[in-house]
Every structure is written in structure tokens, then in C-alpha cells.
Design a protein around this motif. Structure first.
Motif, PDB file in Angstrom:
ATOM      1  N   SER A  26       0.694  -1.108  -0.059  1.00  0.00           N
ATOM      2  CA  SER A  26       0.018  -0.051   0.077  1.00  0.00           C
ATOM      3  C   SER A  26       1.003   1.122  -0.001  1.00  0.00           C
ATOM      4  O   SER A  26       1.994   1.349   0.618  1.00  0.00           O
ATOM      5  CB  SER A  26      -0.688   0.062   1.237  1.00  0.00           C
ATOM      6  OG  SER A  26      -1.518   1.224   1.323  1.00  0.00           O
ATOM      7  N   SER A  46      -6.256   8.986  -0.127  1.00  0.00           N
ATOM      8  CA  SER A  46      -6.603   8.377  -1.301  1.00  0.00           C
ATOM      9  C   SER A  46      -5.818   7.137  -1.455  1.00  0.00           C
ATOM     10  O   SER A  46      -6.286   6.194  -2.347  1.00  0.00           O
ATOM     11  CB  SER A  46      -6.108   9.515  -2.343  1.00  0.00           C
ATOM     12  OG  SER A  46      -6.994  10.647  -2.166  1.00  0.00           O
ATOM     13  N   ASP A  47      -4.472   7.174  -1.306  1.00  0.00           N
ATOM     14  CA  ASP A  47      -3.767   5.658  -1.530  1.00  0.00           C
ATOM     15  C   ASP A  47      -4.260   4.667  -0.597  1.00  0.00           C
ATOM     16  O   ASP A  47      -4.231   3.588  -1.288  1.00  0.00           O
ATOM     17  CB  ASP A  47      -2.176   6.157  -0.895  1.00  0.00           C
ATOM     18  CG  ASP A  47      -1.388   7.182  -1.696  1.00  0.00           C
ATOM     19  OD1 ASP A  47      -1.840   7.370  -2.884  1.00  0.00           O
ATOM     20  OD2 ASP A  47      -0.552   7.682  -1.121  1.00  0.00           O
ATOM     21  N   VAL A  50      -6.894   2.763  -2.540  1.00  0.00           N
ATOM     22  CA  VAL A  50      -6.434   1.975  -3.605  1.00  0.00           C
ATOM     23  C   VAL A  50      -6.045   0.639  -3.056  1.00  0.00           C
ATOM     24  O   VAL A  50      -6.465  -0.463  -3.692  1.00  0.00           O
ATOM     25  CB  VAL A  50      -5.214   2.646  -4.440  1.00  0.00           C
ATOM     26  CG1 VAL A  50      -4.760   1.727  -5.236  1.00  0.00           C
ATOM     27  CG2 VAL A  50      -5.597   3.830  -5.029  1.00  0.00           C
ATOM     28  N   GLU A  51      -5.496   0.584  -2.018  1.00  0.00           N
ATOM     29  CA  GLU A  51      -5.025  -0.652  -1.367  1.00  0.00           C
ATOM     30  C   GLU A  51      -5.181  -0.667   0.042  1.00  0.00           C
ATOM     31  O   GLU A  51      -4.590  -0.214   0.994  1.00  0.00           O
ATOM     32  CB  GLU A  51      -3.565  -0.806  -1.587  1.00  0.00           C
ATOM     33  CG  GLU A  51      -3.207  -2.170  -1.229  1.00  0.00           C
ATOM     34  CD  GLU A  51      -3.657  -3.334  -1.905  1.00  0.00           C
ATOM     35  OE1 GLU A  51      -3.961  -4.460  -1.103  1.00  0.00           O
ATOM     36  OE2 GLU A  51      -3.978  -3.399  -3.074  1.00  0.00           O
TER      37      GLU A  51
END
Length: 131
Positions: A26, A46-47, A50-51
Motif C-alpha cells: 500500500s 486516497s492511497d 486503492v489498497e
């Protein structure tokens, strides 16, 4: 954490990836989350979207609408679509609105929680000091 070096969290991500404990690292970084810089806080949130691993969960009216278990498999598009619908029904203007609101709150000078969490995280680091 030292300027210019990966954070302890990022090093642990690389370690877990190398040993097959996770399938993807991540880009989320708690150092950025606690930075009190709205742009860094927003970016790391936001990151995490994603993961997510176990770093972010979103509930609406007590029901999980986003977490790593819901994203398992090939249904990420439907999970994100359902998340946006649930957020809009709750009066939030979608993911961007939620992340912007969270980033603003977490980077506010009157928000004490990030500093307290940093202290807890530093205390807990002893468990993984050998890595």
C-alpha cells in the motif's frame, strides 16, 4: 521517522510483500496521515482507498460500505460505485468530498487526535523493533 528515508510502515510493507504476507504494498503512509498537511493527508487517504488492507473502513448508518474485504475479488468497481451512492444518500458529495473533509479535519490545528495517535504508534513500535 527520518526525513528522506522510507517510513517504518513502508519498510514493513516491503517486508510483508517479500515474505508473501500481502499481495500488494500500500502507498498509504501514517506519517503523512499525521503530518497535519492537508495535501499529504488527502493523498495518503486516497492511497489507502486503492489498497486499503486494514487501514481504512467507511461506514454509513452502521453498515460497512468500503473496506478491504468488500474489495476482495474483481468487484472493486461495484464497491466504489456503491460507496459513492451511499455517501451521496448520506449527504456527502462522494469519495472526494469525504476525503477532503477528513483531510481538513485531521490537519486542523485544533484536532488533537493525530498527535495522540502518533504517541500510541511510537509506543507500539517496540513490537516490531526487531524487523
Amino acid at each position: 521517522e527520518r526525513q528522506g528515508l522510507p517510513s517504518r510502515y513502508q519498510l514493513l510493507q516491503a517486508h510483508k510483500l517479500y515474505h508473501g504476507k500481502i499481495s500488494r504494498a500500500s502507498a498509504y503512509d501514517p506519517v503523512k496521515l499525521f503530518s497535519k498537511d492537508p495535501q499529504q493527508v488527502y493523498q495518503t487517504l486516497s492511497d489507502a482507498m486503492v489498497e486499503p488492507q486494514n487501514n481504512i473502513r467507511i461506514f454509513v448508518d452502521g453498515k460497512a460500505v468500503f473496506d478491504d474485504r468488500l474489495l476482495a475479488g474483481d468487484n472493486a468497481g461495484s464497491v466504489l460505485g456503491n460507496l459513492d451512492i451511499a455517501l451521496k444518500e448520506a449527504g456527502v458529495s462522494g469519495r472526494d468530498g469525504l476525503l477532503s473533509t477528513l483531510a481538513g479535519a485531521l490537519s486542523s490545528p485544533t484536532m488533537l487526535m493525530p498527535d495522540r495517535l502518533k504517541r500510541i504508534q511510537a509506543w507500539a513500535a517496540g513490537e516490531t523493533a526487531h524487523l
